[in-house]
Every structure is written in C-alpha cells, then in structure tokens.
Enzyme design. Structure first.
Site, short mmCIF file in Angstrom:
data_model
loop_
_atom_site.label_atom_id
_atom_site.label_comp_id
_atom_site.label_asym_id
_atom_site.label_seq_id
_atom_site.Cartn_x
_atom_site.Cartn_y
_atom_site.Cartn_z
N ARG A 111 39.50 49.94 30.05
CA ARG A 111 40.06 48.77 30.76
C ARG A 111 41.52 49.08 31.02
NH1 ARG A 111 39.70 42.33 29.85
NH2 ARG A 111 37.70 42.86 30.74
N HIS A 138 35.35 45.34 38.58
CA HIS A 138 34.85 44.92 37.27
C HIS A 138 33.32 45.03 37.30
CE1 HIS A 138 34.88 43.34 33.37
NE2 HIS A 138 35.30 42.11 33.57
N GLN A 141 30.91 43.28 34.80
CA GLN A 141 30.84 41.85 35.07
C GLN A 141 29.84 41.58 36.19
OE1 GLN A 141 32.52 39.28 33.34
NE2 GLN A 141 30.94 38.17 34.45
N ASP A 233 36.87 32.76 39.89
CA ASP A 233 37.57 33.54 38.84
C ASP A 233 38.99 33.01 38.77
OD1 ASP A 233 38.37 35.47 37.00
OD2 ASP A 233 38.62 37.05 38.50
N CYS A 273 33.46 34.26 35.51
CA CYS A 273 33.40 35.42 34.60
C CYS A 273 34.12 35.17 33.29
CB CYS A 273 33.97 36.64 35.30
SG CYS A 273 35.68 36.44 35.78
N ARG A 301 26.79 39.79 29.41
CA ARG A 301 27.68 40.97 29.32
C ARG A 301 27.19 41.92 28.23
NH1 ARG A 301 32.82 41.15 31.15
NH2 ARG A 301 32.55 43.27 30.40
N1 CP Z 1 35.00 38.51 31.82
C1 CP Z 1 35.70 39.37 31.08
O1 CP Z 1 35.78 40.56 31.35
O2 CP Z 1 36.33 38.83 30.01
P1 CP Z 1 37.38 39.54 29.06
O3 CP Z 1 38.63 39.73 29.86
O4 CP Z 1 37.57 38.62 27.90
O5 CP Z 1 36.81 40.87 28.64
N1 NVA Z 2 40.43 38.82 37.62
C1 NVA Z 2 40.59 38.69 36.19
C2 NVA Z 2 39.31 38.93 35.50
C3 NVA Z 2 39.33 38.76 34.01
C4 NVA Z 2 38.01 39.10 33.39
C5 NVA Z 2 41.67 39.66 35.73
O1 NVA Z 2 41.71 40.79 36.22
O2 NVA Z 2 42.49 39.27 34.89
#
Ligand code: CP
Ligand code: NVA
Length: 314
Positions: A111, A138, A141, A233, A273, A301
């Site tokens: 990440r 993502h 997701q 989102d 999400c 997930r």
């Molecule tokens: N939806 C999602 O990826 O959540 P987190 O940021 O908590 O991993």
């Molecule tokens: N768009 C958001 C998604 C979090 C799961 C971000 O990147 O913070």
C-alpha cells in the site's frame, strides 16, 4: 471444495487490468467458495509454511487486518512492514529490496502512494506483488465490490452501477472491473475530480468486449436514476488532506443520501469501500440503512484476498 487451479501461479495483481475477465471470475468463484468454507469453519491450509509481506506507507483497517487474518487462516504467516522501517529512505533501491524480499517471502502486498512503486516491485520481484491501494488503483477493493454485487444480483452482466463523487483510485478500479465483467457503470464526478481520462478511455474499450458500458458525467441525479448499485468513496483520499475544505464544498452535491437512493431502482443497494465520513459523502441513514451492503462488502475483502493468494502463491 474443488482444487485451486494453478493457471495464475506467480502472477501479480497490481491493477484489475492485469487479469482477464475469465481470471477475475476465477478469483470471484474461489472467493465465494472460501466464504462458504469459512462459515463451515473448515480449515484450508492453502499457504502452509509461506510468509507474506505487507508493506504499508499509509494507514489501514480493512486491508491490513483482512490480509493478516486471511494469511493466518490459510496456514501462512503475515509479516507487517511499515515502509518507513525499510532502508529505502536511506538509498537502497526498490529493485534491490524486491530482489532480496523475493528470497524470503512468498508474496508481497504493498500500500503506497505512487503506482510506479508497485509496478517497480512487480518488475523485479520473483514472487506475486499485490496492490493494497495506490493513488491510482485499489484492485482488491474492486474484487470485493464485484463479489458483493454478484452475491446480491446473481451475476455482474448488465448490472447498473452509479459511482458518485471523486474520480479516484477506487473509482478507477471499480470502473475497470465493471468494464471487464459486463456491468454498466456511470460515474458522476465534478469536472475537476473526473477520473483519469486515459483509464476511462481504455475502460470504454474493455466494456465494448464484455457487453458493458462506462460513462462519466457531471450530474449525480442522472447517474443514480434507475441504478441498481449506488457507490461512493471518501471525498478526501489519503495524501490529499490539505484539499479537505475545498473538496467538501465542491463535492457536496454528490452526497449519497436517501433522496438519491429514492431515484434509483426499487432493489438498489448502497456500497462504500470505507472508511466512511458520515454526513459528508454518505448519510448515516444510507450507510446504516436496510439497503446498505457495506458490511458484507467489507467482509468480502477477506475472502477475495485469500482467493488472490491461493491462486497466485506457489
Ligand atoms: N477499503 C479499504 O481499503 O480500507 P482500509 O483503508 O482500512 O484498508
Ligand atoms: N480513496 C480512498 C480509499 C480508502 C480505502 C483513499 O485513497 O484514501
């Protein structure tokens, strides 16, 4: 449970587009099976003796915990690595890190901010690299989203999805999986927050092959009209905190609320999400209401990540 096919062994999942429609369906089918087996409390040691690295440059609840739990449930070991603890900041290259970690680990989830970092790991690693969120994508997701939609509607082809708000990483990956699986997706985003135009154009091409459709418009009411899935989102993604006030103002008309749900199909469901900012992009009434599938979506997930690992790890 039938055996896990080995056609995806060693493959990366850096973006939804890495996998063909058939491969995405394979992952969704396996995720469904793993969900059933978990409910039966059946132990499936599909990763015995494997260690999977989890490299994070951003915080997480779902991605981190579903990964750690999923790996443990498959009989493997998860190793959480805050990226700041790696000597990358002291000048060791991503290439060398990928080469060394490939000797210790069986897969890596990353990440981070820049999609190019995930791509560089994938270029040099000898083990599967899974994208756990970048600024551009993502994909895990999106797999969980598709799983949730398929559970509710029985199939993905022809399902009408409206995405509201910021044309961000989540929107990109949702758009791609919709395009590859025959869904019809309309994203309603203000001009300044439209998704990446190259991704949109390529998703429109993908959708032609699958019988789906992808469109980006500005009007949220038009997008939700007759939709079966309403998705939103957070308006301020990780790394955009300085833009928060401006985004709140500009995205306000895109809030997923009861009035928009009322314009949708009678059997429409709401997805998010998470993490949610209740009262901003989604109201409490919708998030906690009886049309919300958000908690199933979050649970999924876990199942999709287990499926991706079971399919890719040697
Ligand atoms: N939806 C999602 O990826 O959540 P987190 O940021 O908590 O991993
Ligand atoms: N768009 C958001 C998604 C979090 C799961 C971000 O990147 O913070």
């Amino acid at each position: 449970m039938a055996g896990v096919p080995d056609t995806l062994k060693g493959r990366h999942f850096t973006r939804v587009a890495d996998w063909s429609p058939a491969e995405l369906h394979l992952a969704l089918d396996l995720a469904d099976e793993l969900k059933v087996e978990r409910r039966r409390r059946k132990e499936l040691r599909l990763l015995p003796g494997r260690t999977v690295g989890l490299i994070f440059r951003k915080p997480s609840t779902r991605t981190r915990i579903s990964s750690e739990v999923g790996i443990a449930e498959l009989g493997g070991m998860a190793l959480y690595v805050p990226a700041a603890d790696l000597p990358l900041a002291r000048g060791e290259s991503t290439r060398d890190t990928a080469l060394v970690l490939s000797r210790f680990l069986s897969a890596i989830l990353i990440r981070t901010f820049d999609q190019a970092e995930v791509d560089e790991y994938a270029e040099h690693a000898a083990i599967p690299i899974v994208n756990g969120l970048t600024d551009a994508a993502h994909p895990l997701q999106a797999l969980a989203d598709a799983m949730t939609i398929r559970e509710r509607f029985g199939s993905l082809e022809g399902v009408r999805v409206a995405y509201l708000g910021d044309g961000n990483n989540v929107c990109h990956s949702l758009m791609r999986i919709a395009a590859r699986t025959g869904m019809s997706l309309v994203a309603a985003c203000p001009d300044v927050y439209r998704p990446d135009e190259a991704i949109v154009a390529s998703c429109i091409d993908d959708a032609r092959a699958s019988g789906g459709a992808i469109e980006v418009i500005a009007d949220p009411h038009e997008a939700v009209s007759g939709a079966q899935v309403l998705y939103t989102d957070v308006w301020t993604s990780m790394g955009q905190e300085e833009e928060h006030e401006r985004r709140l103002r500009e995205l306000e008309p895109y809030r997923l609320d009861a009035a928009k749900l009322a314009l949708a199909d009678d059997d429409a469901v709401a997805l998010h999400c998470l993490p949610a900012h209740v009262g901003d992009e989604i109201t409490a009434e919708v998030l906690y209401g009886d049309r919300s599938l958000v908690w199933d979506q979050a649970e999924n997930r876990l199942h999709v990540y287990k499926a991706v690992l079971a399919l890719t790890v040697r």
